[in-house]
Design a protein around this motif. Structure first.
Motif, short mmCIF file in Angstrom:
data_model
loop_
_atom_site.label_atom_id
_atom_site.label_comp_id
_atom_site.label_asym_id
_atom_site.label_seq_id
_atom_site.Cartn_x
_atom_site.Cartn_y
_atom_site.Cartn_z
N ARG A 1 0.58 -1.00 -0.03
CA ARG A 1 0.03 0.10 0.06
C ARG A 1 0.90 1.30 -0.16
O ARG A 1 0.45 2.27 0.88
CB ARG A 1 -0.99 -0.06 1.09
CG ARG A 1 -1.93 -1.27 1.10
CD ARG A 1 -2.87 -1.14 -0.07
NE ARG A 1 -3.72 -1.99 -0.21
CZ ARG A 1 -3.66 -3.17 -0.78
NH1 ARG A 1 -2.45 -3.51 -1.48
NH2 ARG A 1 -4.98 -4.26 -0.90
N ALA B 1 3.70 1.89 1.08
CA ALA B 1 4.49 2.46 2.35
C ALA B 1 5.86 2.86 2.23
O ALA B 1 6.61 2.55 1.08
CB ALA B 1 4.62 1.00 3.54
N SER C 1 0.65 4.18 2.67
CA SER C 1 0.15 3.85 4.14
C SER C 1 1.21 4.27 5.33
O SER C 1 0.89 3.59 6.13
CB SER C 1 0.20 2.30 4.23
OG SER C 1 1.11 1.89 3.66
N ASP D 1 6.75 2.12 6.67
CA ASP D 1 6.82 0.76 6.42
C ASP D 1 6.94 0.09 7.77
O ASP D 1 7.96 -0.20 8.26
CB ASP D 1 7.87 0.42 5.32
CG ASP D 1 7.85 -1.18 4.94
OD1 ASP D 1 8.18 -1.54 3.91
OD2 ASP D 1 7.25 -2.00 5.78
N LEU D 2 5.92 -0.55 8.33
CA LEU D 2 6.03 -0.94 9.63
C LEU D 2 6.92 -2.27 9.87
O LEU D 2 7.39 -2.52 10.72
CB LEU D 2 4.48 -1.42 10.12
CG LEU D 2 3.61 -0.05 10.33
CD1 LEU D 2 2.19 -0.64 10.61
CD2 LEU D 2 4.01 0.53 11.40
N SER D 3 6.82 -2.87 8.59
CA SER D 3 7.74 -4.04 8.62
C SER D 3 9.12 -3.87 8.38
O SER D 3 10.15 -4.69 8.87
CB SER D 3 7.49 -5.02 7.34
OG SER D 3 7.36 -4.38 6.29
N PHE E 1 10.21 -0.68 9.99
CA PHE E 1 10.55 0.41 11.09
C PHE E 1 10.15 -0.28 12.33
O PHE E 1 10.75 0.29 13.39
CB PHE E 1 9.67 1.65 10.67
CG PHE E 1 10.29 2.58 9.64
CD1 PHE E 1 9.53 3.46 8.80
CD2 PHE E 1 11.72 2.38 8.99
CE1 PHE E 1 9.71 4.04 7.71
CE2 PHE E 1 11.79 3.00 7.82
CZ PHE E 1 11.04 3.89 7.40
N MET F 1 15.27 7.83 11.81
CA MET F 1 14.31 7.84 10.71
C MET F 1 13.46 8.97 10.50
O MET F 1 13.11 9.64 9.46
CB MET F 1 13.50 6.34 10.82
CG MET F 1 12.57 6.05 9.67
SD MET F 1 10.93 6.93 9.88
CE MET F 1 10.40 6.10 11.11
N LEU F 2 12.83 9.22 11.58
CA LEU F 2 11.88 10.31 11.69
C LEU F 2 12.47 11.82 11.41
O LEU F 2 11.68 12.36 10.45
CB LEU F 2 11.12 10.46 13.10
CG LEU F 2 10.63 9.29 13.54
CD1 LEU F 2 10.16 9.39 14.98
CD2 LEU F 2 9.01 9.10 12.97
N GLY G 1 1.74 8.77 8.01
CA GLY G 1 2.76 9.60 7.15
C GLY G 1 2.31 9.71 5.73
O GLY G 1 2.68 10.73 5.30
N LEU H 1 -1.75 4.27 17.22
CA LEU H 1 -0.52 3.50 17.32
C LEU H 1 0.48 3.99 18.63
O LEU H 1 1.54 3.67 18.66
CB LEU H 1 0.44 3.33 15.87
CG LEU H 1 -0.11 2.80 14.97
CD1 LEU H 1 0.76 2.92 13.87
CD2 LEU H 1 -0.41 1.27 15.06
N LYS I 1 -1.75 -14.31 7.90
CA LYS I 1 -2.63 -14.33 6.91
C LYS I 1 -2.20 -15.41 6.14
O LYS I 1 -0.68 -16.02 6.10
CB LYS I 1 -2.27 -13.01 6.00
CG LYS I 1 -3.10 -11.85 6.43
CD LYS I 1 -3.01 -10.50 5.55
CE LYS I 1 -3.75 -9.33 5.81
NZ LYS I 1 -3.74 -8.30 5.07
#
Ligand SMILES: CC[C@H](C(=O)O)C(=O)SCCNC(=O)CCNC(=O)[C@H](O)C(C)(C)COP(=O)(O)OP(=O)(O)OC[C@H]1O[C@@H](n2cnc3c(N)ncnc32)[C@H](O)[C@@H]1OP(=O)(O)O
Length: 255
Positions: free
Chosen positions: A24, A26, A62, A65-67, A69, A81-82, A110, A136, A255
């Motif tokens: 999505r 990210a 989206s 990238d949670l996977s 970060f 990163m931020l 973001g 979050l 999933k």
């Protein structure tokens, strides 16, 4: 698949496309580098407008990238990163060319911060967006909260940030977050929305953006965006945030 695409469209539009539709769109470090490159390229004399969009029809972006970060655990790791992305979004904010976010799909977290850093936002019929960071257990962390509080009426901006809800295109237009809702082709929609500006001399466009850049300097936006990143980094280290990200990752892995 390249994580981003930089292309020159008609009439002087430079288009940056986040090209990670399977995530999505990210944002990871490669996309950050690409965005920084596109902002520099947009300074060329033959560029009149910088447009940002996402690949595919489901998402503009989206957010982080949670996977990628979720490996950032400490305040210091998160701040690296931020603050990097806050610096890039500040460069986007003060680019002396008109900028437009083409919200081809959902924009969350973001992704809304990137859109906020653009001068204009148009959204595809049916798209949704929201500053979900609060869900979050963090805040905006790329400077988008500071920008939103300057671009929208303060009470609306603060409500959007505090509630961390996802809104429809119609709600976003009513708030003034998006300026136009389009139905079909994103590039055609962008060229149509920017048509009159694209007919002006680049020097005129740059001169008007310089008026706005002066305002951002007087409002100390660079310092405020930096402080926002630092405050987000502090929350990032908290157990509440790590638990929320673990929830997302566990759901993903099931999933
Ligand atoms: C300071 C900014 C801050 C930061 O982290 O740096 C943030 O941006 S915080 C906010 C982080 N983003 C999110 O919390 C959004 C998470 N994603 C979603 O809520 C949904 O995916 C949504 C609404 C964007 C789209 O929902 P949809 O149902 O259309 O798709 P899926 O949820 O099934 O996702 C498809 C596929 O993409 C992966 N995905 C989606 N978002 C991210 C993301 N931000 N990072 C990494 N991966 C993401 C998702 O895991 C699915 O992968 P799959 O392998 O197919 O399970």
């Amino acid at each position: 698949m390249d994580p981003y695409i930089i292309s020159k469209e008609n009439n002087g539009v430079l288009l940056f496309t986040i090209n990670r539709p399977d995530r999505r769109n990210a944002i990871n470090y490669d996309v950050m580098s690409g965005l920084e490159k596109a902002i520099e390229m947009a300074k060329a004399n033959d560029v009149k407008v910088l447009a940002i969009t996402g690949a595919g029809s489901q998402a503009f972006c989206s957010g982080g990238d949670l996977s990628a970060f979720h490996r950032l655990k400490t305040e210091t790791e998160a701040y690296g990163m931020l603050s990097r992305m806050a610096s890039i979004l500040y460069k986007l904010l003060i680019l002396p060319k008109p900028t437009i976010a083409i919200l081809n799909g959902s924009a969350v977290g973001g992704g809304c911060e990137i859109a906020s850093a653009c001068d204009f936002r148009i959204g595809r019929e049916g798209m949704k967006a929201g500053f979900v960071q609060g869900n979050l257990a963090i805040t905006t962390g790329w400077g988008g909260g500071s920008i939103l509080l300057e671009k929208l009426p303060q009470n609306i901006a603060m409500k959007m940030l505090l509630d961390a809800k996802i809104y429809t295109a119609e709600e976003l237009k009513e708030f003034g977050f998006i300026h136009h809702i389009y139905k079909h082709d994103p590039i055609e929609a962008c060229l149509s929305f920017m048509k009159e500006s694209l007919n002006k001399e680049t020097t005129v466009l740059e001169a008007y953006k310089t008026l706005l850049i002066k305002k951002w300097e007087l409002l100390l936006m660079r310092e405020r965006m930096e402080e926002e990143a630092a405050r987000c980094a502090l929350l990032w280290e908290g157990e509440a945030h790590h638990n929320k990200v673990d929830e997302f990752m566990n759901k993903k892995n099931k999933k």
